[in-house]
Design an enzyme around this catalytic site. Structure first.
Site, PDB file in Angstrom:
ATOM      1  N   THR A  44      13.992 -54.338  51.393  1.00  0.00           N
ATOM      2  CA  THR A  44      13.790 -55.593  51.516  1.00  0.00           C
ATOM      3  C   THR A  44      11.969 -56.029  51.321  1.00  0.00           C
ATOM      4  O   THR A  44      11.839 -56.514  51.077  1.00  0.00           O
ATOM      5  CB  THR A  44      14.158 -56.739  52.046  1.00  0.00           C
ATOM      6  OG1 THR A  44      15.838 -57.132  51.822  1.00  0.00           O
ATOM      7  CG2 THR A  44      13.591 -58.679  51.427  1.00  0.00           C
ATOM      8  N   THR A  72      17.509 -53.920  55.667  1.00  0.00           N
ATOM      9  CA  THR A  72      17.483 -53.987  57.331  1.00  0.00           C
ATOM     10  C   THR A  72      19.698 -53.962  56.912  1.00  0.00           C
ATOM     11  O   THR A  72      20.351 -53.866  58.026  1.00  0.00           O
ATOM     12  CB  THR A  72      17.514 -55.387  57.825  1.00  0.00           C
ATOM     13  OG1 THR A  72      17.741 -56.256  56.549  1.00  0.00           O
ATOM     14  CG2 THR A  72      16.199 -55.464  57.770  1.00  0.00           C
ATOM     15  N   ASP A  73      20.351 -54.352  55.345  1.00  0.00           N
ATOM     16  CA  ASP A  73      21.678 -53.722  56.114  1.00  0.00           C
ATOM     17  C   ASP A  73      22.041 -52.724  56.272  1.00  0.00           C
ATOM     18  O   ASP A  73      22.779 -53.263  57.293  1.00  0.00           O
ATOM     19  CB  ASP A  73      22.039 -54.195  54.146  1.00  0.00           C
ATOM     20  CG  ASP A  73      21.436 -55.219  53.453  1.00  0.00           C
ATOM     21  OD1 ASP A  73      21.865 -56.590  54.003  1.00  0.00           O
ATOM     22  OD2 ASP A  73      21.581 -55.244  52.794  1.00  0.00           O
TER      23      ASP A  73
END
Length: 332
Positions: free
Chosen positions: A14, A90-91
């Site tokens: 992201t 960040t997943d």
């Protein structure tokens, strides 16, 4: 005083995402150099080498990518770089940071960061997270603490950090211990150290394939019978409560534990697997006596990675148990 020499490696995520003309949603577009150039204060903190390793969302990273990334970081450490920062989606930060902790042997600072908001969003958190990560990576106090996750001006230990919210910039939490430090006034301030050491075995060429099976209300466990034929090398059971499964699961788990390593983790956000409290069929005492390996304070995602590394190194059954014992805080 000379500035530290750091490498910043971007894999995407992201933090690198923008929206193209006519496109729906955001996607990775920015390079490591783009991200660094957007934060001029970074040049005051360190001499930076920027490298774009890949450009993909965190969900598309694989363990093979992280094995290759760990080798690259170790090579740069061996060449004299003082610290490393990995930028990613960040997943999967809670997994990749822990895997890097297992694979990179050096005591130099290794920071993993990202962002919860895209680069064009109002209040984008990527620049602040990147600057904070550079501050931590350049701090001599960050050395020897293993891989660290830095977001929202908080410093987390890789073994315990989890993504706790889908959208908030304060998403990352460490339920079992809290952050081990913070970034304030351009300084890294540490309040505690990670309890578990970095890896004690060589980094494998590849990880063994490990399945995760989650226990839930009313599930009869029929998937357990299928696992031996699905080419998995081991299994992590994400159990209820303190390490419990339905009684109907017991025969299947007993059979699995005779064929492959089976690790017992818990699905609760915090707390260890119990060892010596409950004695009913399917309890932690029953399952451990049947050969399951307690994961200690590791959640199922991290237990899967530790088991994959251990089996990739052809660890003996006793060696695997010792690897997990490092994360158990119920030791005598």
């Amino acid at each position: 005083m000379s500035k530290p020499k750091l490498i910043v490696v971007s894999t995407g995520g992201t933090i690198t995402m923008t929206s193209g003309q006519g496109a729906k949603g955001i996607a990775p577009t920015l390079t490591a150099a783009d991200l660094l150039n957007a934060v001029p204060q970074i040049a005051q903190q360190a001499d930076i080498e920027a490298l774009t390793f890949s450009s993909m969302p965190g969900a598309s990273l694989t363990t093979n990518h992280i094995v290759d990334l760990a080798k690259l970081i170790q090579q740069r450490f061996d060449a004299g770089i003082d610290g490393a920062i990995v930028i990613q989606g960040t997943d999967t930060i809670e997994e990749t940071s822990f895997l890097l902790d297992l694979l990179v042997a050096d005591s130099k600072p290794l920071i993993v960061t990202g962002a919860m908001r895209g680069a064009q969003a109002a209040g984008a958190d990527g620049p602040a997270n990147l600057l904070a990560s550079v501050v931590v990576a350049g701090s001599p106090h960050a050395a020897g603490r293993g891989s660290l996750v830095v977001l929202n001006d908080e410093i987390h230990a890789a073994a315990f950090v989890r993504k706790g919210h889908t959208g908030l910039t304060s998403s990352f939490i460490s339920p079992n211990c809290g952050p081990i430090g913070l970034v304030c006034e351009q300084r890294a301030l540490f309040t505690s150290s990670p309890a578990a050491p970095r890896r004690s075995t060589p980094a494998p060429g590849a990880l063994a394939d490990i399945a995760i099976v989650k226990a839930c209300l009313g599930d009869d466990g029929r998937i357990l019978d299928a696992l031996p034929g699905m080419a998995y090398a081991g299994v992590v059971v994400e159990a209820m409560g303190a390490g419990h499964v339905p009684q109907s699961w017991v025969p299947g788990l007993s059979g699995l534990a005779e064929k492959m390593p089976v690790v017992l983790a818990v699905r609760t956000p915090a707390g260890p697997v119990f060892n010596n409290t409950y004695g009913f069929p399917g309890s932690e005492i029953d399952l451990i006596n049947r050969g399951l390996i307690p994961a200690g304070l590791l959640d199922a995602l991290k237990a899967r990675l530790l088991l994959g590394v251990s089996m990739g190194n052809n660890e003996t059954p006793e060696g695997i148990r010792l690897q997990f014992k490092r994360f158990s805080y119920l030791q005598d």
